[in-house]
Design a protein around this motif. Structure first.
Motif, PDB file in Angstrom:
ATOM      1  N   HIS A  95      50.428  34.897   9.848  1.00 44.16           N
ATOM      2  CA  HIS A  95      49.560  34.754  11.012  1.00 44.16           C
ATOM      3  C   HIS A  95      48.170  34.266  10.622  1.00 44.16           C
ATOM      4  O   HIS A  95      47.592  33.390  11.273  1.00 44.16           O
ATOM      5  CB  HIS A  95      49.454  36.096  11.742  1.00 44.16           C
ATOM      6  N   VAL A 107      57.975  40.498  15.749  1.00 44.00           N
ATOM      7  CA  VAL A 107      58.087  39.801  14.464  1.00 44.00           C
ATOM      8  C   VAL A 107      56.846  40.123  13.626  1.00 44.00           C
ATOM      9  O   VAL A 107      55.719  39.899  14.065  1.00 44.00           O
ATOM     10  CB  VAL A 107      58.173  38.275  14.677  1.00 44.00           C
ATOM     11  N   GLY A 141      53.857  26.817  14.231  1.00 46.63           N
ATOM     12  CA  GLY A 141      54.475  28.094  14.602  1.00 46.63           C
ATOM     13  C   GLY A 141      55.907  27.908  15.066  1.00 46.63           C
ATOM     14  O   GLY A 141      56.819  28.620  14.627  1.00 46.63           O
ATOM     15  N   PHE A 200      56.691  32.179  20.457  1.00 43.53           N
ATOM     16  CA  PHE A 200      56.115  32.132  19.117  1.00 43.53           C
ATOM     17  C   PHE A 200      55.084  31.012  19.037  1.00 43.53           C
ATOM     18  O   PHE A 200      54.009  31.168  18.473  1.00 43.53           O
ATOM     19  CB  PHE A 200      57.223  31.910  18.076  1.00 43.53           C
ATOM     20  N   ASN A 232      54.609  38.922  11.346  1.00 40.30           N
ATOM     21  CA  ASN A 232      54.322  37.591  10.818  1.00 40.30           C
ATOM     22  C   ASN A 232      53.150  37.651   9.837  1.00 40.30           C
ATOM     23  O   ASN A 232      51.995  37.632  10.230  1.00 40.30           O
ATOM     24  CB  ASN A 232      54.020  36.654  11.981  1.00 40.30           C
ATOM     25  N   SER A 261      53.226  32.158   3.970  1.00 39.85           N
ATOM     26  CA  SER A 261      51.759  32.145   3.961  1.00 39.85           C
ATOM     27  C   SER A 261      51.251  31.586   2.642  1.00 39.85           C
ATOM     28  O   SER A 261      50.326  30.782   2.612  1.00 39.85           O
ATOM     29  CB  SER A 261      51.206  33.543   4.255  1.00 39.85           C
ATOM     30  N   VAL A 319      53.102  37.694  19.107  1.00 42.82           N
ATOM     31  CA  VAL A 319      54.190  37.517  18.154  1.00 42.82           C
ATOM     32  C   VAL A 319      54.749  38.860  17.671  1.00 42.82           C
ATOM     33  O   VAL A 319      55.958  39.084  17.649  1.00 42.82           O
ATOM     34  CB  VAL A 319      53.697  36.672  16.961  1.00 42.82           C
ATOM     35  N   TYR A 320      53.829  39.741  17.305  1.00 46.49           N
ATOM     36  CA  TYR A 320      54.252  41.044  16.781  1.00 46.49           C
ATOM     37  C   TYR A 320      54.444  42.023  17.928  1.00 46.49           C
ATOM     38  O   TYR A 320      55.474  42.706  18.030  1.00 46.49           O
ATOM     39  CB  TYR A 320      53.209  41.561  15.803  1.00 46.49           C
ATOM     40  N   THR A 380      57.828  35.632   5.662  1.00 45.20           N
ATOM     41  CA  THR A 380      56.590  35.094   6.216  1.00 45.20           C
ATOM     42  C   THR A 380      55.461  35.179   5.196  1.00 45.20           C
ATOM     43  O   THR A 380      54.573  34.341   5.173  1.00 45.20           O
ATOM     44  CB  THR A 380      56.183  35.818   7.508  1.00 45.20           C
ATOM     45  N   GLU A 436      59.387  29.271  13.476  1.00 42.31           N
ATOM     46  CA  GLU A 436      60.315  30.118  14.219  1.00 42.31           C
ATOM     47  C   GLU A 436      61.716  29.540  14.156  1.00 42.31           C
ATOM     48  O   GLU A 436      62.676  30.230  13.836  1.00 42.31           O
ATOM     49  CB  GLU A 436      59.839  30.236  15.671  1.00 42.31           C
ATOM     50  N   THR A 473      61.869  39.569   7.227  1.00 40.75           N
ATOM     51  CA  THR A 473      60.888  38.751   7.933  1.00 40.75           C
ATOM     52  C   THR A 473      59.541  38.853   7.233  1.00 40.75           C
ATOM     53  O   THR A 473      58.845  37.864   7.014  1.00 40.75           O
ATOM     54  CB  THR A 473      60.722  39.252   9.380  1.00 40.75           C
ATOM     55  N   ILE A 518      62.256  32.064  10.931  1.00 44.88           N
ATOM     56  CA  ILE A 518      62.191  33.418  11.483  1.00 44.88           C
ATOM     57  C   ILE A 518      63.370  33.759  12.373  1.00 44.88           C
ATOM     58  O   ILE A 518      63.863  34.881  12.371  1.00 44.88           O
ATOM     59  CB  ILE A 518      60.841  33.599  12.225  1.00 44.88           C
TER      60      ILE A 518
END
Lengths: 426, 534
Positions: free
Chosen positions: B272, B267, B317, B435, B269, B343, B261-262, B339, B321, B335, B325
């Motif tokens: 995560h 991104v 996820g 994602f 995130n 979370s 993802v990153y 995110t 997205e 972002t 996202i």
């Protein structure tokens, strides 16, 4: 209110009237609330309901609510019902201080029942002393503290840690010669281990036979530490003294059993593990490991039967998570005793005012679920308590293998810490 | 202890003769009502009486199934029913006043020794091995017994254990030749305890006399100690490497999803960790479903939980997205904040759904316990399973990225988004699927974590920093870098921990990473070409 009135004049007459009406209505509501509040006595409950300590503290909140309900069913205190104000400090120590300030200043509670870790107690202590609040602290701790504003209903080191180590050194306890002190890294384990180290040395245990290891809160990887324990234990009869707090105990005990450490080889005695913490673990591989407390759920006496039945009924009625698997434990008993003693003291003082209750607390007695009549010491704000040592059973309960014949007076200033001789009780 | 051992021999001889007579009544009385000393004597007497009938009674005492009435009547109470321990008659139910006999560790130790003597001749080789190991520190009076067992033992593992037990007993022999032979055999051991027993031989007493009078035996002992130490050292290092790889595999599982993802998509995130947590809760839900509907197959719940954890986390996820996202691509700061907010929402959602307290996820029975290697090193099964699982997941991710159409698209979009778009690659769909893949892999990580740690709403918070640490150290945009970083950090941590403790070891690692990133901002492996677009 005054400012809104002035603002109203500035804006216009019509608006002023409406503002004024609102203000009057608002004042009326406040007054009604105050009148209602006068019929009840607010008590605060300050336990972590989330975070790493929730595993231990949630049931203290539940048992406090149960006790308050019990007292209310019998007519309350001074003819008024108790009203519980529950807050969640979320295992976050500074938040404990914030929440206790909120309880004392905003909610104006008469008394607070709360805290588990010593670091949370240390965090709220200045707030209670500044605002002259009253805290009942229900958990065993390291001592080295005496506050006018706190009543300690858990054990001091001489009522838990020291007898436990004496037991380990006795014939029945396995005559341990080496000691592995394992704890979470904060004030309670560090101070307790300081006292224990001095105590062990006074018993002739050599420096090389003591090892101290700390892990952070919420630590979950005990592979290295358990391997280390096994290595240390090869040097002679070893016992592990665990002051691990919170949910780290689950991975610790899992690792112990996975690596095949049996209680007959290396017994682990824990000071913060009770029935509640074992609820989340398969206890079969842990049979024989020990815990030292002042109460166990497996005690057989009428008070305990009554206490357990009340708890089971409460859990069922409130549909608490866990259902019939819910258990009672030592800090729950201490919470129960603390609330009852406070109610008795308030009745005696004919007031819930902190200074009057404090005076009335001295010498209060209560027939506790431990089967003993516990007394609040006249001088040191601690309870006289019996000491019991239990071995874990396959069902997660404890078999009591040793207990004192009578209750012991607490020594908050441990004689094993130099400089304490001069410190006085209150 | 000495007494007990003598009794053991007597018993075993009696057992071999098939000699059966009534159990000693006083001993049983003591077992039922005596104090710990009386109970231990009673166990010894029962073993000495030499009756196999004592075995079920002692076994029941060890299992906590032995109950006694105030009059001293003994009953064995199990799930199968109630029997009178003396007459062996089945009873309809236990008398009202019967209560379980509680024992402590001291009695339990005496029991284990007594049972070990019985079990040396069991037909189950695992039981024999356990008994032989138990006798490793046994008394020399047990020697004839061990010799007898040694002669008939066919299983090589049990044979070795018995040989060590045998030599340990011979250490106290009067014949220096036998002592010498014993010391030499003990040199094959890999136990710290054996080393300590040999060390005792080299100690001098108050008068300056060695505990072992024969210089030859002492020399052999020194050699044996050196050999054992060598083996212990190897076992210790192997232990560090194993625990390091185990920690590394957990870090890898935590970070692999983030690496996609990153690392690949760029991104940041912050949610995560919560995808890990969702995977762990999915495992919990599957476990509960098995408990309710398929209790007989409860041990298999974990296998079913793997795809569920992947699926649930992947769906969450993809929803993230598509919902949030994708509107923020190219705006890393927003972002990050969005995110992070997600979370918090997810944590609170779990608190409302499952409660703030940790939930119990039990290891299936095939994942409890461990295997002993190199004499003293225990490798727990749950750790081994997780290492294997991490490798499998890694292989699958690698295959997915290099050998599937989706992987091709992901790599194309990563390298040059607009060109890929021109070539007809559905970039939006690719983003969503990539994602989803990263989130699903995080879900798998959560499933693995439920087996070693606590499952609670804050589970992810503990791993988010570690995950970013691994990905940044490994080099953004590189799956291989993530693997090396995770394993490297794991092993390094475990080598530092014994010397500096858990807290300081972690701090040292952070310091190391900071310094490393200063020197090499692109991480271990720099991505080549135009990986990250502006």
């Amino acid at each position: 209110m005054k400012s809104s009135y002035l603002l109203g004049i500035a804006v216009g007459n019509h608006f002023t009237r409406s503002i004024f009406t609102t203000a009057v209505v608002a004042a009326g509501i406040t007054f009604a609330a105050a009148a209602q509040a006068a019929d009840t006595i607010k008590v605060g409950i300050l336990h972590s309901l989330s975070g790493t300590m929730a595993i231990s503290e949630t049931s203290l909140k539940d048992v406090a609510l149960m006790t308050i309900e019990e007292i209310n069913a019998k007519g309350g205190v001074l003819g008024k019902k108790l009203e519980a104000v529950v807050v969640d400090p979320a295992s976050n120590w500074p938040l404990f201080a914030e929440k206790s300030r909120e309880l004392l200043q905003k909610e104006k509670v008469a008394v607070v029942f709360g805290c588990w870790t010593s670091v949370s107690r240390k965090s709220v202590l200045p707030v209670f002393e500044e605002l002259n609040g009253l805290l009942f602290y229900p958990v065993q701790y390291e001592g080295e503290e005496l506050s006018q504003n706190v009543f300690y209903t858990g054990a001091a080191p001489n009522q838990q840690a020291i007898p436990a180590v004496e037991y380990l050194m006795s014939k029945d306890g396995g005559e341990a010669k080496r000691f592995f002190l394992l704890g979470t890294d904060y004030v309670y384990p560090r101070t307790t281990n300081k006292i224990l180290r001095a105590f062990l040395k006074s018993k002739g245990v050599k420096e090389g036979d003591i090892k101290e290891i700390y892990t952070p809160f919420g630590h979950s990887d005990y592979q290295t530490i358990v391997a280390d324990v096994k290595k240390f234990a090869a040097g002679g009869k070893t016992a592990v003294i665990s002051t691990i707090n919170g949910d780290s105990n689950v991975p610790f005990y899992k690792e112990l059993s996975n690596q095949g450490v049996k209680a007959t080889d290396i017994p682990v005695v824990a000071f913060s593990v009770g029935e509640e913490e074992l609820r989340g673990i398969d206890a079969k591989p842990l049979v024989g490991h020990l815990a030292a407390w002042n109460y166990f759920m497996s005690l057989k006496n009428p008070e305990n039967d009554k206490f357990i039945k009340m708890w089971k009924d409460y859990v069922k009625k409130q549909k608490l998570p866990g259902g019939d698997k819910r258990v009672t434990n030592d800090p729950m008993e201490a919470t129960y005793v603390g609330i009852h003693m406070w109610a008795q003291a308030a009745e005696k003082a004919k007031s819930v005012e902190v200074n009057k209750v404090r005076t009335a607390m001295a010498g209060q007695t209560f027939k506790a679920p431990s089967g003993y009549e516990l007394k609040m010491d006249e001088k040191n704000h601690h309870l006289w308590k019996p000491v019991m040592i239990g071995e874990i059973r396959p069902d997660g309960q404890f078999d009591i293998v040793w207990e004192t014949k009578k209750t012991l007076r607490a020594q908050p200033w441990s004689p094993f810490i130099p400089g304490n001789e001069k410190k006085k009780d209150m | 202890m000495k007494h007990l051992c003598r009794y053991c021999i007597a018993t075993l001889f009696a057992v071999w003769l098939g000699n059966a007579h009534a159990l000693d009544a006083t001993a049983l009385q003591n077992l039922a009502m005596g104090d710990n000393d009386a109970r231990i004597t009673a166990i010894e007497t029962l073993v000495a009486a030499g009756d196999v009938a004592a075995l079920p009674v002692l076994q029941a005492l060890q299992d906590g199934a032995l109950q006694a009435t105030p009059t001293g009547r003994l009953l064995i109470v199990t799930e199968a029913g109630v029997t009178d321990a003396v007459t062996n008659q089945p009873l309809a139910h236990a008398p009202e006043d019967a209560s379980r006999i509680t024992i402590n560790n001291r009695v339990r130790r005496a029991l284990e020794a007594a049972l070990a003597a019985f079990k040396l001749f069991s037909s189950d080789s695992a039981k024999r091995l356990e008994a032989a190991q138990q006798l490793a520190e046994g008394d020399p009076v047990l020697l004839p017994l061990v010799k007898k067992a040694l002669a008939s033992e066919r299983n090589p593992t049990v044979h070795n254990a018995l040989e060590l037990a045998h030599s340990g007993m011979e250490l106290k022999s009067d014949d220096p030749q036998q002592r010498l032979a014993a010391v030499q055999t003990l040199g094959n051991s890999a136990q710290e305890a054996t080393k300590n027993r040999l060390l005792v031989l080299l100690e001098k007493d108050g008068a300056g006399q060695f505990a072992e009078p024969d210089a030859k035996v002492r020399a052999a002992a020194e050699k044996a100690i050196a050999a054992i130490e060598q083996r212990l050292k190897v076992a210790e290092y192997a232990g560090h490497v194993f625990t390091g790889i185990s920690l590394g595999s957990i870090l890898l599982l935590a970070a692999l999803g983030l690496a996609i993802v990153y690392g690949l998509m760029g991104v940041i995130n912050m949610a995560h960790g919560e995808l890990l947590m969702i995977g762990a809760y999915a495992t919990y839900v599957v476990q509960n479903l098995f408990k309710t509907y398929l209790p007989q197959h409860l041990d298999l719940y974990l296998i079913a939980a793997v795809p569920v954890a992947f699926g649930v986390a992947a769906l969450v996820g993809m929803a993230l997205e598509r919902g949030v996202i994708r509107h923020l691509y190219g705006r890393p700061l927003e972002t990050l904040l969005a995110t992070w907010g997600i979370s918090l929402i997810l944590i609170q959602l779990m608190r409302t759904m499952f409660g703030a307290q940790n939930v119990e996820v039990a290891n299936p029975s095939w994942m409890t316990g461990g295997v002993t290697v190199l004499g003293s090193l225990v490798l727990p099964y749950n750790r081994i399973v997780i290492i294997v699982f991490a490798m499998l997941v890694l292989c699958l991710v690698w295959l997915a990225l290099t050998h599937t159409r989706l992987g091709l698209h992901v790599r194309a979009v990563t390298q040059n988004r607009s060109m890929a778009d021109c070539m007809g690659i559905p970039t939006g769909r690719t983003d969503m699927l990539a994602f989803g893949l990263g989130a699903g892999v995080a879900g798998l990580g959560g499933c693995a974590m439920s087996q070693i740690g606590n499952v609670g709403p804050e589970l992810g918070q503990g791993y988010i920093v570690d995950s970013f640490m691994v990905v940044v150290l490994g080099g953004v945009g590189q799956i291989a870098g993530t693997v090396y970083a995770a394993l490297g950090l794991g092993v390094m941590n475990k080598f530092l921990e014994p010397y500096w403790g858990a807290v300081l070891a972690k701090i040292m690692l952070l310091v190391f990473i900071i310094l490393f990133i200063q020197k090499r901002p692109q991480g271990l492996f720099a991505a080549k070409g135009r990986t990250v677009e502006g």
